[in-house]
Scaffold this motif. Structure first.
Motif, PDB file in Angstrom:
ATOM      1  N   PRO A 114       0.833  -1.210   0.000  1.00 37.84           N
ATOM      2  CA  PRO A 114       0.000   0.000   0.000  1.00 37.84           C
ATOM      3  C   PRO A 114       0.866   1.259   0.000  1.00 37.84           C
ATOM      4  O   PRO A 114       1.823   1.370   0.755  1.00 37.84           O
ATOM      5  CB  PRO A 114      -0.803  -0.133   1.301  1.00 37.84           C
ATOM      6  CG  PRO A 114       0.029  -1.005   2.184  1.00 37.84           C
ATOM      7  CD  PRO A 114       0.790  -1.920   1.290  1.00 37.84           C
ATOM      8  N   LEU A 115       0.495   2.209  -0.872  1.00 39.48           N
ATOM      9  CA  LEU A 115       1.225   3.476  -0.972  1.00 39.48           C
ATOM     10  C   LEU A 115       0.251   4.643  -0.855  1.00 39.48           C
ATOM     11  O   LEU A 115       0.146   5.480  -1.745  1.00 39.48           O
ATOM     12  CB  LEU A 115       1.976   3.571  -2.296  1.00 39.48           C
ATOM     13  CG  LEU A 115       2.996   2.496  -2.634  1.00 39.48           C
ATOM     14  CD1 LEU A 115       3.652   2.787  -3.972  1.00 39.48           C
ATOM     15  CD2 LEU A 115       4.053   2.399  -1.545  1.00 39.48           C
ATOM     16  N   GLY A 116      -0.467   4.713   0.213  1.00 43.80           N
ATOM     17  CA  GLY A 116      -1.385   5.823   0.397  1.00 43.80           C
ATOM     18  C   GLY A 116      -2.552   5.732  -0.560  1.00 43.80           C
ATOM     19  O   GLY A 116      -3.510   4.991  -0.329  1.00 43.80           O
ATOM     20  N   SER A 117      -2.482   6.464  -1.673  1.00 45.98           N
ATOM     21  CA  SER A 117      -3.610   6.539  -2.605  1.00 45.98           C
ATOM     22  C   SER A 117      -3.635   5.399  -3.612  1.00 45.98           C
ATOM     23  O   SER A 117      -4.552   5.311  -4.412  1.00 45.98           O
ATOM     24  CB  SER A 117      -3.565   7.873  -3.361  1.00 45.98           C
ATOM     25  OG  SER A 117      -2.365   7.975  -4.109  1.00 45.98           O
ATOM     26  N   ARG A 118      -2.627   4.529  -3.596  1.00 43.91           N
ATOM     27  CA  ARG A 118      -2.588   3.418  -4.550  1.00 43.91           C
ATOM     28  C   ARG A 118      -1.976   2.201  -3.871  1.00 43.91           C
ATOM     29  O   ARG A 118      -1.303   2.304  -2.851  1.00 43.91           O
ATOM     30  CB  ARG A 118      -1.815   3.797  -5.814  1.00 43.91           C
ATOM     31  CG  ARG A 118      -0.315   3.885  -5.622  1.00 43.91           C
ATOM     32  CD  ARG A 118       0.373   4.294  -6.918  1.00 43.91           C
ATOM     33  NE  ARG A 118       0.202   5.705  -7.191  1.00 43.91           N
ATOM     34  CZ  ARG A 118       0.033   6.214  -8.407  1.00 43.91           C
ATOM     35  NH1 ARG A 118       0.000   5.420  -9.458  1.00 43.91           N
ATOM     36  NH2 ARG A 118      -0.108   7.506  -8.584  1.00 43.91           N
ATOM     37  N   THR A 119      -2.209   1.050  -4.482  1.00 47.82           N
ATOM     38  CA  THR A 119      -1.609  -0.192  -3.995  1.00 47.82           C
ATOM     39  C   THR A 119      -0.888  -0.871  -5.142  1.00 47.82           C
ATOM     40  O   THR A 119      -1.441  -1.029  -6.240  1.00 47.82           O
ATOM     41  CB  THR A 119      -2.682  -1.141  -3.430  1.00 47.82           C
ATOM     42  OG1 THR A 119      -3.320  -0.522  -2.310  1.00 47.82           O
ATOM     43  CG2 THR A 119      -2.057  -2.455  -2.972  1.00 47.82           C
ATOM     44  N   LEU A 120       0.362  -1.236  -4.899  1.00 44.60           N
ATOM     45  CA  LEU A 120       1.135  -1.987  -5.880  1.00 44.60           C
ATOM     46  C   LEU A 120       1.147  -3.453  -5.496  1.00 44.60           C
ATOM     47  O   LEU A 120       1.149  -3.798  -4.315  1.00 44.60           O
ATOM     48  CB  LEU A 120       2.572  -1.468  -5.951  1.00 44.60           C
ATOM     49  CG  LEU A 120       2.775  -0.008  -6.329  1.00 44.60           C
ATOM     50  CD1 LEU A 120       4.260   0.319  -6.386  1.00 44.60           C
ATOM     51  CD2 LEU A 120       2.100   0.327  -7.651  1.00 44.60           C
ATOM     52  N   LEU A 121       1.174  -4.310  -6.480  1.00 41.48           N
ATOM     53  CA  LEU A 121       1.322  -5.744  -6.262  1.00 41.48           C
ATOM     54  C   LEU A 121       2.717  -6.146  -6.697  1.00 41.48           C
ATOM     55  O   LEU A 121       3.078  -6.008  -7.871  1.00 41.48           O
ATOM     56  CB  LEU A 121       0.276  -6.525  -7.057  1.00 41.48           C
ATOM     57  CG  LEU A 121       0.346  -8.054  -6.920  1.00 41.48           C
ATOM     58  CD1 LEU A 121       0.018  -8.481  -5.489  1.00 41.48           C
ATOM     59  CD2 LEU A 121      -0.602  -8.728  -7.916  1.00 41.48           C
ATOM     60  N   ALA A 122       3.521  -6.603  -5.741  1.00 43.40           N
ATOM     61  CA  ALA A 122       4.860  -7.099  -6.047  1.00 43.40           C
ATOM     62  C   ALA A 122       4.756  -8.568  -6.449  1.00 43.40           C
ATOM     63  O   ALA A 122       4.172  -9.371  -5.721  1.00 43.40           O
ATOM     64  CB  ALA A 122       5.774  -6.943  -4.841  1.00 43.40           C
ATOM     65  N   VAL A 123       5.324  -8.912  -7.601  1.00 43.97           N
ATOM     66  CA  VAL A 123       5.260 -10.277  -8.120  1.00 43.97           C
ATOM     67  C   VAL A 123       6.680 -10.749  -8.431  1.00 43.97           C
ATOM     68  O   VAL A 123       7.366 -10.143  -9.262  1.00 43.97           O
ATOM     69  CB  VAL A 123       4.391 -10.360  -9.389  1.00 43.97           C
ATOM     70  CG1 VAL A 123       4.350 -11.797  -9.916  1.00 43.97           C
ATOM     71  CG2 VAL A 123       2.985  -9.845  -9.117  1.00 43.97           C
ATOM     72  N   PRO A 124       7.162 -11.810  -7.799  1.00 48.68           N
ATOM     73  CA  PRO A 124       8.494 -12.342  -8.130  1.00 48.68           C
ATOM     74  C   PRO A 124       8.541 -12.850  -9.571  1.00 48.68           C
ATOM     75  O   PRO A 124       7.642 -13.573 -10.019  1.00 48.68           O
ATOM     76  CB  PRO A 124       8.673 -13.489  -7.133  1.00 48.68           C
ATOM     77  CG  PRO A 124       7.737 -13.182  -6.014  1.00 48.68           C
ATOM     78  CD  PRO A 124       6.554 -12.517  -6.657  1.00 48.68           C
ATOM     79  N   THR A 125       9.592 -12.461 -10.292  1.00 48.89           N
ATOM     80  CA  THR A 125       9.778 -12.890 -11.683  1.00 48.89           C
ATOM     81  C   THR A 125      11.234 -13.308 -11.891  1.00 48.89           C
ATOM     82  O   THR A 125      12.006 -12.625 -12.559  1.00 48.89           O
ATOM     83  CB  THR A 125       9.408 -11.747 -12.657  1.00 48.89           C
ATOM     84  OG1 THR A 125      10.091 -10.548 -12.242  1.00 48.89           O
ATOM     85  CG2 THR A 125       7.916 -11.498 -12.686  1.00 48.89           C
ATOM     86  N   PRO A 126      11.643 -14.431 -11.298  1.00 50.50           N
ATOM     87  CA  PRO A 126      13.033 -14.867 -11.441  1.00 50.50           C
ATOM     88  C   PRO A 126      13.396 -15.156 -12.889  1.00 50.50           C
ATOM     89  O   PRO A 126      12.551 -15.552 -13.688  1.00 50.50           O
ATOM     90  CB  PRO A 126      13.086 -16.134 -10.584  1.00 50.50           C
ATOM     91  CG  PRO A 126      11.668 -16.607 -10.507  1.00 50.50           C
ATOM     92  CD  PRO A 126      10.823 -15.381 -10.532  1.00 50.50           C
ATOM     93  N   GLY A 127      14.674 -14.942 -13.200  1.00 44.04           N
ATOM     94  CA  GLY A 127      15.176 -15.211 -14.546  1.00 44.04           C
ATOM     95  C   GLY A 127      16.329 -14.290 -14.861  1.00 44.04           C
ATOM     96  O   GLY A 127      17.475 -14.726 -14.984  1.00 44.04           O
TER      97      GLY A 127
END
Length: 348
Positions: A177-190
């Motif tokens: 959560p970043l105040g007015s927005r929410t980011l989704l962190a997704v692991p992408t190994p490679g």
């Protein structure tokens, strides 16, 4: 690289590297920062406005020019370094991580990094990465490159590591959560084993780091703690992106915009073609990763390996090894690892 007065780029292909702060979505500014070589030209840092200040996605390389350019760009949008609350770093490479370390030392900004980068960070902080690199080059049959590296860099004094551990490890897929927005962190190994992308579903954008780039294919497994099958990880991570909505791509290198799904399709097709080419050079008599890399073409201009600079020759051999090992898992090649050098052969 051509420029005109005032530092503006006069080559349209590279206009994205022009200094400044460029709004690419509401409350999101792209800030390109310089790199110490012409290969990638620049790295994009994304300044995301938060209720308490700024969150920066990636940070740039710890260079005086990059720091000054970042300070000027933040000033253009009414902020300073003291307003940066947090760095969300896509992966451990210098051009993404090390300026955050420098700025944290003065301003106290927090750094978050994917948990998969812990093995590489341990080596970067405690030594051992050089030994790993030498072992890999020998296993790939690239002793010639080992000799060239020793001649080029062997007498250089060791410099203090620009790395420090992050404040937070991003564990798995998690909402930020970043105040007015929410980011989704997704692991992408490679690209690296701990690479993470950040999705903003409401804004329909993907901060793709080096996982998905618009004009080049990212290098695979260039890290101190290289995993067993980095190309397999990368292809799985690309296919994972197809399971999410088709977002606009905000990459770390290159201009923003464009379809994530379309670019993923191109990258998957490229690597299938490259796997076929790699299989063919083994069929034609190459036995090691180095021998295969010598027979393959590199860059869009299909350059010979020996025509690349030394750093990119090392990257190319590592890339070739990643393709060879995936062909082994697919049952198309066999590999003899009983000796110190891995030898490949076509099955059947």
């Amino acid at each position: 690289m051509g420029r005109i007065a005032g530092g503006r780029v006069n080559d349209a292909r590279h206009a994205w590297i022009e200094p400044g702060a460029f709004e690419v979505a509401p409350g999101v500014h792209r800030i390109p920062l310089p790199l110490p070589n012409d290969g990638l030209r620049a790295v994009n840092v994304y300044a995301v406005e938060d209720s308490d200040g700024l969150v920066l996605i990636d940070s740039g390389w710890a260079l005086a020019d990059a720091r000054g350019q970042l300070e000027n760009a933040l000033g253009e949008i009414g902020y300073g370094f003291e307003d940066v609350q947090r760095f969300l770093v896509t992966h451990v490479h210098r051009d993404h991580y090390t300026l955050a370390v420098t700025l944290r030392q003065t301003f106290g900004s927090k750094i978050s990094l994917g948990a998969g980068e812990q093995p590489s960070m341990d080596l970067l902080l405690n030594g051992g990465q050089t030994d790993r690199e030498v072992e890999r080059l020998h296993r790939w049959g690239a002793d010639r490159l080992m000799t060239q590296l020793a001649e080029a860099y062997g007498d250089e004094p060791r410099q203090k590591s620009p790395y420090e551990a992050p404040d937070e490890w991003i564990e798995g897929k998690v909402e930020i959560p970043l105040g007015s927005r929410t980011l989704l962190a997704v692991p992408t190994p490679g690209h690296t084993r701990g690479h993470v992308v950040f999705m903003d579903a409401d804004a329909q954008v993907l901060f793709s780091g080096d996982h998905i780039l618009p004009h080049i294919t990212p290098s695979i497994g260039v890290e101190p703690a290289r995993p067993e099958l980095p190309l397999g990880d990368f292809l799985d991570s690309l296919r994972l992106m197809q399971s999410y909505p088709d977002l606009r791509m905000f990459p770390a290198h290159g201009p923003p915009g464009g379809s994530t799904h379309a670019r993923v399709g191109e990258l998957l097709e490229h690597h299938e073609q490259r796997l076929a080419q790699t299989l063919e050079v083994i069929r034609d008599g190459a036995g090691t990763a180095y021998e295969a890399a010598l027979q393959l073409g590199w860059t869009r201009r299909e350059k010979k390996l020996v025509d690349l600079d030394l750093f990119n020759q090392v990257l190319a051999v590592g890339e070739t090894s990643a393709h060879l090992d995936l062909l082994v898992t697919r049952g198309q090649l066999s590999v003899d690892r009983h000796g110190e050098v891995a030898e490949y052969a076509v099955v059947g």
